[in-house]
Design a protein around this motif. Structure first.
Motif, PDB file in Angstrom:
ATOM      1  N   THR A 251       2.684   0.191   2.421  1.00  0.00           N
ATOM      2  CA  THR A 251       2.940  -0.590   3.633  1.00  0.00           C
ATOM      3  C   THR A 251       2.097  -0.073   4.792  1.00  0.00           C
ATOM      4  O   THR A 251       2.018   1.141   5.013  1.00  0.00           O
TER       5      THR A 251
ATOM      6  N   LYS B  97       1.983  -0.274   8.823  1.00  0.00           N
ATOM      7  CA  LYS B  97       2.791  -0.627   9.980  1.00  0.00           C
ATOM      8  C   LYS B  97       1.885  -0.847  11.188  1.00  0.00           C
ATOM      9  O   LYS B  97       1.216   0.087  11.646  1.00  0.00           O
TER      10      LYS B  97
ATOM     11  N   GLU C  85       3.525  -4.689   7.612  1.00  0.00           N
ATOM     12  CA  GLU C  85       4.773  -4.666   8.376  1.00  0.00           C
ATOM     13  C   GLU C  85       4.414  -4.768   9.857  1.00  0.00           C
ATOM     14  O   GLU C  85       3.797  -3.849  10.413  1.00  0.00           O
TER      15      GLU C  85
END
Length: 272
Positions: free
Chosen positions: A40, A42, A81
């Protein structure tokens, strides 16, 4: 020469520096390997800077920054994300590791660079003059005369700039950018002084031969912000940004969201 955005940045930079130093070290900034291992990326996006960041019809954050960040995540092979940030907290968030990178018109300047690091530029923003082809202006300083009427948004930062740098010009104040651009199209004023990139969609709604004065007040280079000493992540991002510029992806996303081409290209070269 005064620069209206830099004035705004410097006015709040003390608060930014203090806020960054006061943020507890709850999480160290993740390395590139840690991001890849987590699956992921961010990314901090400010949804109050349309069309860089907006809320869509489903109340999800969308915009140029989100699409660009998605391209980066795809190139990394990880999920994206999106983390909502505002102007005051975006630098503390990335400095403390709450997010991996931050976007949102992150203009590079020496004061910010004391707290975070910057990649190569993703895009530019031109603080300049919008007028029509029938006007002969070639430099923003030519507007400092009683014969010129500037149409501006009431309460916006350029109004203060005009008071200090173009005191002889007449100023017509309206409530919003659609009204300002419409007034110019109708000939009710001579020019708008602002970051012109953000009014492209409004310009397209009028059958007018628009002109952007060739000598701007300033050009701002906006990059991605990363935590200090994130060398591997920053190096990877620089390569990715270069590829997205070279392949025309940045230009395509810009036209998609801003409805016009970028006024001043970043200028990609092998040593970019």
């Amino acid at each position: 020469m005064l620069k209206f955005l830099k004035r705004a940045i410097l006015a709040g930079v003390g608060a930014v520096l203090s806020a960054a130093m006061l943020v507890p070290d709850v999480a160290a900034a993740r390395t590139l390997d840690e991001i890849l291992s987590s699956g992921t990326l961010k990314v901090g996006v400010n949804p109050t800077l349309p069309p860089l960041g907006i809320y869509d019809e489903t109340n999800q954050i969308a915009g140029f920054d989100v699409d660009f960040a998605q391209k980066l995540a795809d190139m990394m092979g990880v999920e994206l994300e999106v983390v909502q940030v505002g102007s005051p907290d975006r630098i503390p968030f990335v400095a403390s590791g709450k997010i991996d990178i931050v976007m949102g018109a992150m203009t590079r300047n020496p004061e910010r660079a004391k707290v975070i690091d910057f990649t190569l530029p993703v895009h530019t923003e031109v603080f300049g003059v919008l007028t029509t082809e029938d006007k002969g202006f070639t430099d923003w300083k030519e507007l400092n005369t009683p014969d010129v009427t500037l149409v501006q948004v009431r309460g916006s930062t350029p109004v203060k700039f005009i008071e200090e740098n173009l005191p002889e010009a007449e100023v017509l104040l309206l409530d919003n950018y659609p009204d300002v651009v419409r007034a110019l199209a109708q000939g009710r004023g001579d020019a708008l002084l602002d970051v012109i990139d953000f009014v492209g969609d409004h310009m397209n709604k009028h059958d007018v031969s628009w002109k952007i004065v060739e000598t701007p007040v300033d050009i701002y280079y906006c990059s991605i912000g990363v935590a200090k000493n994130s060398t591997n992540l920053k190096d990877w991002l620089n390569v990715a940004i270069f590829e997205l510029h070279r392949d025309g992806v940045v230009d395509d996303l810009w036209v998609k969201w801003f409805k016009r081409e970028m006024i001043r290209e970043v200028g990609v070269s092998p040593w970019f």
